[in-house]
Design a protein around this motif. Structure first.
Motif, short mmCIF file in Angstrom:
data_model
loop_
_atom_site.label_atom_id
_atom_site.label_comp_id
_atom_site.label_asym_id
_atom_site.label_seq_id
_atom_site.Cartn_x
_atom_site.Cartn_y
_atom_site.Cartn_z
N GLY A 180 0.72 -1.54 0.20
CA GLY A 180 -0.07 0.43 -0.27
C GLY A 180 1.03 1.22 0.17
N TRP A 181 0.52 2.42 0.17
CA TRP A 181 0.62 3.38 0.12
C TRP A 181 1.76 4.18 1.71
N VAL A 182 0.59 4.00 2.07
CA VAL A 182 1.18 4.41 3.75
C VAL A 182 2.29 3.33 4.56
N THR A 183 3.43 3.07 3.25
CA THR A 183 4.48 2.03 4.99
C THR A 183 5.76 2.65 4.39
N GLU A 184 6.46 2.62 5.75
CA GLU A 184 8.14 2.98 5.05
C GLU A 184 8.58 2.30 4.18
N LEU A 185 8.73 2.20 3.52
CA LEU A 185 9.06 1.30 2.46
C LEU A 185 9.22 2.12 1.03
#
Length: 215
Positions: A180-185
């Motif tokens: 998803g968009w909301v990830t530290e990666l």
């Protein structure tokens, strides 16, 4: 396309960009900035290990692995050919020093985490902190090169930076599919799209204005 296919496409583009970049270095058409490439080499290698420890998949790790290996090769060449790699500009020296400090901070945190000195409940927060620090070093590492390109755009070639920008955009899509968009990666591909894109755009405009081949 699935994430694994996108990851493979991204790493192939990354490798193609480095092959072209290397050929231009050997022809003396590109002057790699030794300070930036030194920071790229250890920074990307450590980022690969941190993302691997964060259980990133092969699709997300293939590009940083290729980037780390290629950066080490370019850094070795640039340092060997350079008369002096230590930056003359004060802000460039600060950028390098700040990069080393940030690297020490997140590496120390990672060692404490691996050694079990950080509570299990704080593990996720510690890993997110490490990845944020790693991605901040993207900008400190790029500063000497960005300054060089801004003042002397003829020292770089547009094509590899265009190719690498597309590679990171594909990696961002693969990351979105998996996490998803909301990830530290997501910080790694997004930050690199911007810095690679700037160099691609600035050198392309300069080459077009001076009737030189963009590709």
């Amino acid at each position: 396309m699935e994430a694994i296919q996108l990851g493979i496409l991204a790493v192939l583009l990354q490798a193609a960009g480095y092959a072209f970049y290397g050929s231009k270095i050997l022809r003396m058409d590109i002057r790699p900035n030794p300070a930036s490439w030194l920071m790229f080499s250890y920074g990307t290698a450590l980022l690969f290990m941190v993302e691997w420890d964060r259980d990133a998949s092969f699709a997300l790790l293939a590009l940083p692995a290729a980037c780390a290996l290629s950066s080490i090769i370019v850094a070795f060449y640039a340092l060997r050919k350079s008369r002096g790699w230590w930056p003359a500009d004060t802000l460039e020296r600060f950028s390098f020093a700040f990069d080393v400090v940030l690297t020490f901070v997140y590496l120390s945190t990672w060692i404490l985490l691996a050694g079990g000195f950080i509570a299990h409940g704080d593990k996720d927060l510690a890993e997110i902190f490490i990845l944020i620090c790693v991605n901040i070093t993207t900008f400190t590492a790029f500063y000497p090169l960005l300054r060089q390109v801004y003042n002397h755009p003829y020292t770089e070639h547009a094509l590899p930076w265009i190719v690498w920008s597309f590679a990171y955009a594909i990696l961002a899509i693969a990351t979105f599919i998996e996490r998803g968009w909301v990830t530290e990666l997501m910080l790694y591909p997004i930050s690199n799209i911007f810095v690679h894109g700037y160099i691609a755009a600035h050198t392309s405009i300069w080459r077009y204005q001076h009737n030189r081949s963009v590709i």
